[in-house]
Design a protein around this motif. Structure first.
Motif, PDB file in Angstrom:
ATOM      1  N   ALA A  76       0.847  -1.197   0.000  1.00 58.04           N
ATOM      2  CA  ALA A  76       0.000   0.000   0.000  1.00 58.04           C
ATOM      3  C   ALA A  76       0.878   1.240   0.000  1.00 58.04           C
ATOM      4  CB  ALA A  76      -0.930  -0.001   1.208  1.00 58.04           C
ATOM      5  N   THR A  77       0.355   2.314  -0.562  1.00 59.77           N
ATOM      6  CA  THR A  77       1.016   3.618  -0.556  1.00 59.77           C
ATOM      7  C   THR A  77       0.047   4.641   0.035  1.00 59.77           C
ATOM      8  OG1 THR A  77       2.266   3.060  -2.551  1.00 59.77           O
ATOM      9  CG2 THR A  77       2.135   5.394  -1.952  1.00 59.77           C
ATOM     10  N   VAL A  78       0.507   5.382   1.032  1.00 66.99           N
ATOM     11  CA  VAL A  78      -0.300   6.436   1.638  1.00 66.99           C
ATOM     12  C   VAL A  78       0.191   7.779   1.090  1.00 66.99           C
ATOM     13  CG1 VAL A  78      -0.981   7.584   3.768  1.00 66.99           C
ATOM     14  CG2 VAL A  78      -0.684   5.091   3.736  1.00 66.99           C
TER      15      VAL A  78
ATOM     16  N   ASN B 102      -6.508  -1.639  -6.535  1.00 63.71           N
ATOM     17  CA  ASN B 102      -6.316  -1.676  -7.979  1.00 63.71           C
ATOM     18  C   ASN B 102      -6.501  -3.088  -8.515  1.00 63.71           C
ATOM     19  OD1 ASN B 102      -3.996  -3.026  -7.228  1.00 63.71           O
ATOM     20  ND2 ASN B 102      -2.576  -1.473  -7.990  1.00 63.71           N
ATOM     21  N   ALA B 103      -6.315  -3.236  -9.820  1.00 61.78           N
ATOM     22  CA  ALA B 103      -6.544  -4.523 -10.467  1.00 61.78           C
ATOM     23  C   ALA B 103      -5.586  -5.594  -9.944  1.00 61.78           C
ATOM     24  CB  ALA B 103      -6.387  -4.376 -11.981  1.00 61.78           C
TER      25      ALA B 103
ATOM     26  N   GLU C 134     -15.751  -8.648  -0.608  1.00 61.11           N
ATOM     27  CA  GLU C 134     -16.400  -7.635  -1.439  1.00 61.11           C
ATOM     28  C   GLU C 134     -15.616  -7.374  -2.716  1.00 61.11           C
ATOM     29  OE1 GLU C 134     -16.651  -4.364   1.220  1.00 61.11           O
ATOM     30  OE2 GLU C 134     -18.345  -5.192   2.375  1.00 61.11           O
ATOM     31  N   ILE C 135     -14.290  -7.373  -2.615  1.00 56.20           N
ATOM     32  CA  ILE C 135     -13.455  -7.185  -3.819  1.00 56.20           C
ATOM     33  C   ILE C 135     -13.651  -8.347  -4.777  1.00 56.20           C
ATOM     34  CG2 ILE C 135     -11.079  -7.049  -4.647  1.00 56.20           C
ATOM     35  CD1 ILE C 135     -10.358  -5.686  -1.982  1.00 56.20           C
TER      36      ILE C 135
ATOM     37  N   LYS D  39      -8.600  -4.800 -15.717  1.00 57.19           N
ATOM     38  CA  LYS D  39      -8.331  -3.490 -16.323  1.00 57.19           C
ATOM     39  C   LYS D  39      -9.193  -3.231 -17.559  1.00 57.19           C
ATOM     40  CE  LYS D  39      -3.494  -2.984 -14.819  1.00 57.19           C
ATOM     41  NZ  LYS D  39      -2.093  -2.905 -15.270  1.00 57.19           N
ATOM     42  N   HIS D  40      -9.631  -4.299 -18.216  1.00 53.34           N
ATOM     43  CA  HIS D  40     -10.379  -4.153 -19.471  1.00 53.34           C
ATOM     44  C   HIS D  40     -11.771  -4.772 -19.349  1.00 53.34           C
ATOM     45  CE1 HIS D  40      -6.103  -3.888 -20.600  1.00 53.34           C
ATOM     46  NE2 HIS D  40      -6.506  -3.061 -21.544  1.00 53.34           N
ATOM     47  N   ALA D  41     -12.372  -4.636 -18.173  1.00 50.91           N
ATOM     48  CA  ALA D  41     -13.681  -5.248 -17.938  1.00 50.91           C
ATOM     49  C   ALA D  41     -14.742  -4.716 -18.888  1.00 50.91           C
ATOM     50  CB  ALA D  41     -14.110  -5.015 -16.489  1.00 50.91           C
ATOM     51  N   ASN D  42     -14.674  -3.448 -19.239  1.00 48.91           N
ATOM     52  CA  ASN D  42     -15.681  -2.881 -20.142  1.00 48.91           C
ATOM     53  C   ASN D  42     -15.555  -3.444 -21.545  1.00 48.91           C
ATOM     54  OD1 ASN D  42     -16.688  -1.244 -18.074  1.00 48.91           O
ATOM     55  ND2 ASN D  42     -15.260   0.411 -18.536  1.00 48.91           N
TER      56      ASN D  42
END
Length: 540
Positions: A154-156, A185-186, A224-225, A509-512
């Motif tokens: 993780a990045t804060v 993210n993916a 949930e993810i 990333k390309h779900a659409n």
């Protein structure tokens, strides 16, 4: 003592209040084991060897290991001059594949760093002989270094806030380019899917692991993810089912599973699906592996249906102009629904295993059968190593394996007809099984492309078994649906030599795009789709 399941459950329920949750689970598991072993002992065909396998797991079933076990239990020592099942004892056995060091080429997921020579470059004079010139060799030297890292990082981003001292307005710094709007993210979704459904790591264990590394990741958040990701990439799974229905060979089998929502307090089924058998209480995970034009597609389905019923549902999407596929399964009647129109092949390994289980009681007879089948498998391995076409493989088996199988059938028949074997003995039942299903067990001698066994599907089901051993159950039918989807995608990647992490990441990333053309996003062609889109994008 007679064991009544309902009485034992009632006793256990009364004791529940005095036990902790962990103690109750252990006692309940012990009761289930006792009932199961009692039921097995009541079966006519049970043997000590069978019980040992149930309790401690099956060991390898190679002919050489069976021979060693027979000699060990008989108190004998193998002689150096005797022929073993895998060849002569004096011959040097080749080291099994996968042992030893991995070459640098095996690290396909590693970062590649090119390191130039610190003082020389191509074309410079040789500092050794002072006469020649150096040039770059074909293969560079390799140095592999492995580093540890957390499964998820993780990045804060600390966005600076500036407040006006007069009006009080707060001005917040903009997020750096490429940060994106999503917290997860993916890549994080792909990693959770691989750990949970590819490696059998339950959500709560991953929560503890990431928490100890300073990255809080609640189990509910992981679910949930996964649920959100599954909904987005489900068109790819549906396309896999459609393509699997067109396969030339379809392997299938199932294993037991548990879905809490389908089980009431006393164990009765509470399923509401009208297509399911109303009085069936068992829950299973079916595995289907379809062979289509050299590719292998793995599918998993969890519910009340048996593997044969799930296969029938898949084949409803088969193109009408295609011929009957080859159906590889064991000989259980539940694998053969009436609506299936297939060429049935039964698993030769199942038939062979029956002789393995009784080999210590009938060593000479069983070793004859095992030696014969060993030669058949050796012929099949030779056909594969030489890259034979299905037609060439069929002709090769008819020439090399056909006579051996004819001799084996004649020998099996003689054992029964000439009363050399007691029909009700373990050996008699093994012989009866082989003779009863002989046509299905030997389809590979008559049909191009027919496999010898169902091992590819049994290996696929280890994914579900690993989940069952670690997570014990699915909570709901929707949870089983998500698990089936990710297991199908992950194992299909593994069967086709595709990196499942990269594949799942690109799907996210390309779900659409994939929802419009899911056929372009199969594990074996998604890279081509990405390259094509990369070329078209600058021109658009």
């Amino acid at each position: 003592m007679d064991l009544d399941r309902s009485e034992l459950e009632a006793i256990l329920e009364r004791a529940k209040t005095a036990l902790s949750e962990e103690e109750y689970a252990k006692l309940h598991a012990a009761m289930e084991t006792l009932i199961f072993l009692t039921q097995e002992l009541e079966k006519k065909r049970v043997s000590v060897q069978r019980l040992k396998q149930l309790l401690f797991g099956a060991t390898t079933e190679t002919t050489r290991k069976v021979m060693d076990r027979i000699l060990d239990e008989a108190g004998k020592e193998s002689k150096s001059g005797d022929d073993s099942a895998e060849g002569k004892e004096t011959e040097t056995r080749e080291k099994a594949k996968g042992h030893g060091r991995n070459s640098a080429e095996e690290y396909v997921g590693a970062e590649k760093v090119r390191v130039p020579h610190e003082s020389l470059k191509p074309g410079d004079a040789c500092p050794n002989c002072q006469k020649g010139t150096v040039y770059e060799s074909v293969e560079p030297g390799h140095l592999v270094r492995i580093r540890g890292q957390a499964p998820l990082g993780a990045t804060v981003y600390e966005l600076q806030n500036l407040r006006c001292n007069l009006c009080g307005t707060i001005f917040t710094a903009q997020a750096p380019p490429g940060v994106g709007p999503d917290k997860y993210n993916a890549e994080s979704a792909s990693m959770i899917a691989l750990l949970k459904y590819g490696s059998g790591l339950p959500f709560n264990r991953l929560e503890r692991l990431e928490g100890s590394l300073g990255i809080p990741l609640p189990a509910t958040t992981q679910w949930e993810i996964m649920q959100h990701s599954a909904d987005r990439i489900e068109p790819v799974f549906e396309e896999m089912i459609r393509q699997a229905a067109q396969g030339q060979v379809l392997h299938h089998d199932d294993t037991k599973m548990k879905i809490l929502a389908l089980t009431g307090p006393s164990g009765e089924s509470t399923g509401s699906d009208p297509t399911e058998v109303s009085d069936r209480t068992g829950v299973f995970t079916s595995g289907i592996v379809s062979i289509l034009d050299g590719y292998q597609i793995a599918l998993f389905f969890t519910g009340h249906r048996h593997a044969g019923e799930n296969l029938a549902a898949v084949l409803k999407q088969r193109a009408s102009e295609l011929g009957r596929p080859i159906q590889m399964c064991d000989a259980l009647s539940r694998n053969m629904p009436d609506e299936l129109k297939t060429l049935v092949a039964n698993c030769l390994t199942h038939g062979r295993r029956r002789f393995v289980e009784v080999a210590t009681n009938f060593p000479d007879e069983c070793l004859y059968v095992l030696e014969t089948l060993k030669d058949v498998y050796k012929n099949d391995a030779m056909a594969k190593s030489q890259g034979m076409s299905p037609e060439q493989r069929l002709q090769f088996h008819q020439t090399q394996s056909g006579p051996k199988m004819d001799e084996l059938k004649a020998w099996l028949t003689a054992q029964i007809e000439e009363r050399k074997v007691e029909p009700n003995s373990g050996l008699g039942e093994a012989i009866a099984y082989m003779l009863k299903h002989w046509n299905e067990l030997t389809l590979f001698l008559r049909q191009p492309g027919a496999p010898l066994d169902n091992n590819v599907c049994e290996r696929a089901l280890k994914k579900a078994i690993l989940h069952r051993k670690n997570a014990y159950f699915y909570k709901t039918e929707n949870g089983a649906r998500v698990g089936d989807l990710f297991m199908s995608l992950i194992h299909t990647c593994e069967l086709n030599g595709v990196n499942p992490f990269d594949y799942l990441t690109e799907l996210h990333k390309h779900a659409n795009e994939l929802s419009a053309h899911p056929a372009d996003w199969m594990p074996w062609n998604y890279r081509d789709t990405l390259q094509r889109d990369a070329i078209l994008l600058p021109n658009s």
